[in-house]
Design an enzyme around this catalytic site. Structure first.
Site, PDB file in Angstrom:
ATOM      1  N   TYR A  91       0.814  -1.223   0.000  1.00 56.78           N
ATOM      2  CA  TYR A  91       0.000   0.000   0.000  1.00 56.78           C
ATOM      3  C   TYR A  91       0.849   1.274   0.000  1.00 56.78           C
ATOM      4  CZ  TYR A  91      -3.787  -3.230   1.334  1.00 56.78           C
ATOM      5  OH  TYR A  91      -4.703  -4.246   1.369  1.00 56.78           O
ATOM      6  N   ASP A 151      -0.522 -11.699   8.304  1.00 57.05           N
ATOM      7  CA  ASP A 151       0.195 -12.649   7.435  1.00 57.05           C
ATOM      8  C   ASP A 151       1.703 -12.531   7.605  1.00 57.05           C
ATOM      9  OD1 ASP A 151      -1.919 -13.789   5.188  1.00 57.05           O
ATOM     10  OD2 ASP A 151      -2.488 -11.870   6.064  1.00 57.05           O
ATOM     11  N   HIS A 393       4.000  -5.938  -5.562  1.00 60.95           N
ATOM     12  CA  HIS A 393       2.563  -6.167  -5.615  1.00 60.95           C
ATOM     13  C   HIS A 393       1.754  -4.940  -5.272  1.00 60.95           C
ATOM     14  CE1 HIS A 393       1.739  -6.923  -1.135  1.00 60.95           C
ATOM     15  NE2 HIS A 393       3.036  -6.764  -1.191  1.00 60.95           N
ATOM     16  N   TYR A 474     -11.347  -1.541   1.885  1.00 58.99           N
ATOM     17  CA  TYR A 474     -11.114  -1.297   3.308  1.00 58.99           C
ATOM     18  C   TYR A 474      -9.790  -0.566   3.528  1.00 58.99           C
ATOM     19  CZ  TYR A 474      -7.410  -4.614   4.783  1.00 58.99           C
ATOM     20  OH  TYR A 474      -6.216  -5.241   5.010  1.00 58.99           O
ATOM     21  N   ARG A 475      -8.960  -0.482   2.470  1.00 57.90           N
ATOM     22  CA  ARG A 475      -7.594   0.030   2.604  1.00 57.90           C
ATOM     23  C   ARG A 475      -7.068   0.145   1.183  1.00 57.90           C
ATOM     24  NH1 ARG A 475      -3.831  -3.906   6.227  1.00 57.90           N
ATOM     25  NH2 ARG A 475      -2.002  -2.620   6.556  1.00 57.90           N
TER      26      ARG A 475
HETATM   27  C1  EUG Z   1      -2.778  -9.445   2.774  1.00 54.32           C
HETATM   28  C2  EUG Z   1      -3.732  -9.278   3.723  1.00 54.32           C
HETATM   29  C3  EUG Z   1      -4.368  -8.070   3.842  1.00 54.32           C
HETATM   30  C4  EUG Z   1      -4.059  -7.031   3.004  1.00 54.32           C
HETATM   31  C5  EUG Z   1      -3.087  -7.188   2.056  1.00 54.32           C
HETATM   32  C6  EUG Z   1      -2.435  -8.403   1.942  1.00 54.32           C
HETATM   33  C7  EUG Z   1      -2.156 -10.746   2.710  1.00 54.32           C
HETATM   34  C8  EUG Z   1      -1.248 -11.144   1.868  1.00 54.32           C
HETATM   35  C9  EUG Z   1      -5.800  -8.713   5.542  1.00 54.32           C
HETATM   36  O1  EUG Z   1      -5.307  -7.776   4.735  1.00 54.32           O
HETATM   37  O2  EUG Z   1      -4.739  -5.862   3.162  1.00 54.32           O
HETATM   38  C10 EUG Z   1      -0.684 -12.476   1.897  1.00 54.32           C
END
Ligand code: EUG
Length: 529
Positions: A91, A151, A393, A474-475
């Site tokens: 982000y 994560d 990404h 959400y983001r």
């Molecule tokens: C992930 C999880 C997120 C997000 C961006 C990436 C996970 C990547 C729960 O939010 O906003 C493996």
């Protein structure tokens, strides 16, 4: 390269402000050369322009120092962009929305674990405390407490909660388990929320609401202050836990999986944690590279997708979750979950003992989830970026109803666009209680600007296309904040008007993170790009 300055600030004013920052912090805690600033840029730049470039970086060590910085910033009209550890990689990382802003990296020196309370199961921490730090501290002390981890565990507990990130134990909604903030306001005032507003209160981390309007949410995804302490509830370690994987063969099974899931989840049992449903791209990318399956350009053919499923012994969709409690309870819950989902033809159910990790690449994610779902931080998922060379990404992260038809609609929308735009769509539905975070991860080769431009263009299309169906993110990435804010448009944008009015009241000079979440404030509206 010439220095990038914030709007309305001359080079000499900027330098004077930096000297004053140095006088407060010590010269070694103010960075200003291009080389020093490089790690505070967007790790996966979305463009070739001078967007999201820091003007300097400062490392305060106390709330009092931050109060001083804010006073100087107001005097010289220098925007300050707070980050904790800046690990928000998909982000925008630590980068500021507005170029020239001074990144206030609170995490570098403010990394104290102030208290871990075993009896009441909470921690009070500073922004630099990472999930690994808090986990390791709890292990060293021998406390029977779990931290809910996302994560990737390398980031800040405070930063993740303030960005409304999620994790995967029953305490997965991080901002819901936040219990009290300390914040430096844009005018330099120092605030404690909830019971922390009572001098000497011993319930600051026990009752987050205090008295009167509840302000904590205003400091999430916002630019209304710099958070210097946060309380977070910790989960008492349960007597046992087992994780499971259920595989589903076909894309269309998504509909049935979600409809079976909702009643099992919304009652908080037998699905006790935040389960995830990941497509084969997500799981394959965790353990392999794209070229193993398909060496050509263009979307991956159906046969290659089938081969990934077959070789990894996974489904197109793979559902991961964990049950907690004494063994008679976990056995009963596992049985209920198994019986419910195995109604879907072709589905298969495994626990960690059915799929030992050794020699089974397809079981890697199950075992990683087994750690994460028990509050053990991991950084295994970083391997997703190895899917293509020079992997970067961008995430497209709409919220979906936990309804089969809705999930199918979102899935086909994103799948069809990703085929059109030549992108691999790694999907993950993360299930709260009444919603799912639909995380669409697009891994691309950062050395190929045309791929990146296509991906950004596709994401812009998806944001509008989703909004037309009533879905919102959400983001989002820095480059997309204005667009996403614009989709929250009820009554001609009443929400953003409200947010801007609060901004102007608290921060008339627009000092804190101008443009964050689409909130610019009067002084800088229309001035950033
Ligand atoms: C992930 C999880 C997120 C997000 C961006 C990436 C996970 C990547 C729960 O939010 O906003 C493996």
């Amino acid at each position: 390269m010439s220095r990038i300055l914030p709007p309305d600030v001359t080079e000499s004013e900027f330098n004077t402000a930096l000297d004053k920052f140095r006088a407060v912090l010590g010269a070694e805690h103010v960075l200003a050369t291009e080389e020093e600033l490089a790690p505070y840029r967007d790790p996966f730049p979305t463009n070739n322009d001078e967007r999201f470039i820091p003007g300097a970086v400062v490392f305060p060590s106390t709330p009092e120092e931050i109060q001083e910085l804010v006073r100087i910033a107001n005097e010289y009209k220098i925007p300050l962009s707070p980050v904790s550890t800046g690990k928000n990689l998909g982000y925008g990382g630590a980068a500021p929305r507005l170029s020239g802003a001074v990144v206030v990296a609170t995490g570098r020196r403010m990394n104290k674990i102030i208290e871990v309370n075993e009896k009441y199961a909470y921690a009070l921490i500073e922004p630099g405390v990472t999930y690994f730090d808090l986990y390791n501290h709890i292990q060293e002390k021998g406390y029977k407490l779990w931290v809910d981890v996302p994560d990737l565990g390398w980031g800040s507990v405070v930063g993740n909660a303030l960005d409304r990130g999620v994790g995967y134990t029953p305490y997965g909604d991080h901002i819901m388990w936040q219990t009290g903030l300390e914040v430096v306001l844009p005018d330099g005032d120092l605030l404690r929320t909830g019971m922390g507003a009572i001098e000497g209160s011993d319930t600051w981390q026990l009752f987050p609401y205090g008295f009167g309007p509840y302000p904590d949410g205003l400091f999430t995804q916002s630019n209304y202050g710099i958070v210097t302490k946060m309380g977070i509830a910790l989960m008492p370690e349960p007597p046992g836990a087992e994780s499971f994987l259920i595989t589903f063969e076909n894309e269309e099974d998504l509909k049935y999986v979600i409809d079976i899931m909702l009643p099992l989840r919304i009652g908080m049992a037998p699905l006790q944690n935040v389960p995830v449903l990941r497509n084969i791209f997500m799981d394959a990318a965790s353990v392999s590279q794209r070229t193993e399956w398909f060496d050509g350009e263009g979307p991956m053919p159906k046969e290659a997708i089938k081969k990934m499923q077959k070789d990894l012994n996974l489904g197109y969709w793979n559902f991961y979750g964990t049950v907690y409690g004494p063994p008679p309870q976990t056995d009963m819950f596992l049985g209920m979950i198994r019986d419910a989902f195995l109604q879907v033809p072709g589905s298969r159910f495994f626990t960690t003992t059915d799929r030992p990790e050794k020699g089974d690449r397809g079981a890697h994610v199950l075992h990683d989830r087994h750690k994460i779902n028990r509050g053990i931080p991991s950084i295994e998922e970083r391997h997703l970026l190895e899917w293509v060379p020079n992997g970067g990404h961008i995430c497209f992260s709409p919220v979906s109803a936990p309804d089969g038809a809705d999930a199918m609609k979102q899935f086909t929308m994103v799948r069809d666009r990703s085929i059109e735009y030549n992108q691999d769509y790694a999907a993950q539905f993360i299930v709260g209680l009444r919603e799912m975070h639909h995380i669409c991860l697009f891994v691309y080769d950062t050395a190929r600007p045309e791929t990146r431009d296509q991906l950004l263009a596709m994401t812009e299309v998806l944001i509008d296309e989703a909004a037309a169906e009533g879905y919102g993110e959400y983001r989002t990435h820095l480059a997309l904040m204005d667009q996403v804010a614009g989709t929250f448009n009820y009554n001609d944008g009443a929400l953003l008007r409200f947010q801007e009015r609060i901004k102007d009241a608290l921060d008339p000079n627009g000092i804190i993170a101008p443009g964050k979440s689409g909130i610019w404030g009067k002084r800088l509206k229309g001035r950033g790009f």
